[in-house]
Design an enzyme around this catalytic site. Sequence first.
Site, PDB file in Angstrom:
ATOM      1  N   PHE A   9      45.356  35.139  37.440  1.00 60.97           N
ATOM      2  CA  PHE A   9      44.711  35.931  38.482  1.00 60.97           C
ATOM      3  C   PHE A   9      44.417  35.099  39.717  1.00 60.97           C
ATOM      4  O   PHE A   9      43.869  33.996  39.624  1.00 60.97           O
ATOM      5  CB  PHE A   9      43.376  36.506  37.978  1.00 60.97           C
ATOM      6  CG  PHE A   9      43.515  37.654  37.026  1.00 60.97           C
ATOM      7  CD1 PHE A   9      43.498  38.962  37.488  1.00 60.97           C
ATOM      8  CD2 PHE A   9      43.656  37.438  35.666  1.00 60.97           C
ATOM      9  CE1 PHE A   9      43.610  40.029  36.609  1.00 60.97           C
ATOM     10  CE2 PHE A   9      43.773  38.497  34.776  1.00 60.97           C
ATOM     11  CZ  PHE A   9      43.750  39.802  35.261  1.00 60.97           C
ATOM     12  N   ASP A  10      44.750  35.663  40.873  1.00 61.76           N
ATOM     13  CA  ASP A  10      44.221  35.164  42.127  1.00 61.76           C
ATOM     14  C   ASP A  10      42.726  35.492  42.147  1.00 61.76           C
ATOM     15  O   ASP A  10      42.250  36.308  41.342  1.00 61.76           O
ATOM     16  CB  ASP A  10      44.961  35.856  43.278  1.00 61.76           C
ATOM     17  CG  ASP A  10      44.433  35.465  44.636  1.00 61.76           C
ATOM     18  OD1 ASP A  10      44.232  34.267  44.879  1.00 61.76           O
ATOM     19  OD2 ASP A  10      44.225  36.371  45.469  1.00 61.76           O
ATOM     20  N   LEU A  11      41.974  34.915  43.075  1.00 62.42           N
ATOM     21  CA  LEU A  11      40.540  35.187  43.161  1.00 62.42           C
ATOM     22  C   LEU A  11      40.197  36.050  44.381  1.00 62.42           C
ATOM     23  O   LEU A  11      39.816  37.211  44.240  1.00 62.42           O
ATOM     24  CB  LEU A  11      39.752  33.873  43.204  1.00 62.42           C
ATOM     25  CG  LEU A  11      38.236  33.976  43.376  1.00 62.42           C
ATOM     26  CD1 LEU A  11      37.593  34.876  42.333  1.00 62.42           C
ATOM     27  CD2 LEU A  11      37.607  32.587  43.352  1.00 62.42           C
ATOM     28  N   ASP A  12      40.346  35.498  45.582  1.00 60.93           N
ATOM     29  CA  ASP A  12      39.980  36.233  46.797  1.00 60.93           C
ATOM     30  C   ASP A  12      40.873  37.448  46.984  1.00 60.93           C
ATOM     31  O   ASP A  12      42.106  37.328  47.039  1.00 60.93           O
ATOM     32  CB  ASP A  12      40.121  35.331  48.030  1.00 60.93           C
ATOM     33  CG  ASP A  12      39.153  34.155  48.005  1.00 60.93           C
ATOM     34  OD1 ASP A  12      38.111  34.277  47.348  1.00 60.93           O
ATOM     35  OD2 ASP A  12      39.444  33.131  48.650  1.00 60.93           O
ATOM     36  N   ILE A 164      48.957  37.852  39.077  1.00 58.53           N
ATOM     37  CA  ILE A 164      48.327  39.036  39.655  1.00 58.53           C
ATOM     38  C   ILE A 164      47.598  38.617  40.924  1.00 58.53           C
ATOM     39  O   ILE A 164      46.695  37.771  40.875  1.00 58.53           O
ATOM     40  CB  ILE A 164      47.343  39.681  38.654  1.00 58.53           C
ATOM     41  CG1 ILE A 164      48.078  40.051  37.360  1.00 58.53           C
ATOM     42  CG2 ILE A 164      46.667  40.908  39.271  1.00 58.53           C
ATOM     43  CD1 ILE A 164      47.162  40.435  36.209  1.00 58.53           C
TER      44      ILE A 164
END
Length: 216
Positions: A9-12, A164
């Site tokens: 997963f990306d965060l921002d 993602i």
Amino acid sequence: MSSYNTLLFDLDGTLTDSAPGIINCYRHALSSMGFDEPEDIMRVVGPPLYDSFAQLCGMNHEQVLEAVRIYRSRYADTGLFENDVYDGIPEMLRRLKNDGRRMLVATSKPEVFAVRILEKFQLAEYFDIIGGADINGSRNDKQEVIEYVLSRAGITDRNHVLMIGDRSHDIIGAKKCGLPCMAVLWGYGSREEFIQHGADIIVNTPQEAADIIINP
């Protein structure tokens, strides 16, 4: 179980809406250095920090380093938590975790900040690894971050790994690493951007993302 048993997963723009803190810190750095604000300030949200100051603000290398220093001096104390978890994210992560997925974070945000954010919002418990950029800028490109996280996780077979994220650099980084990418529309990217860069899956909501992964 679907073919994707490991999720990066990306965060921002993917887990949290961090735009307010990022934009406020950009404006602080630009104002301190006497630079004009880019026409579309939202473009600074998502890409690596060093790239945004150089490409969107026209700074040279020395100016970029100073801008990053000023940005982070505010971000570490204030901007970090000018941030909110998107609706549906905790429920999505819980479903995926309960379904046996291994979940990791691969973000262009410095790792020390990513850990603090996810701990603050009680999301860290869902992830085996929270991986991000190096604070000194030596690991900044999305491809480098993804490779770093895969290495830390001991993953050699990439056939069952899904990235993602919400911006083109997530898609580009994933493809350079030989991974498919799910692009999410609740973040900062657009459907046109995702199609242009060849996203493998495009989803509208966290619930839809979980549905597709669990029941492809």
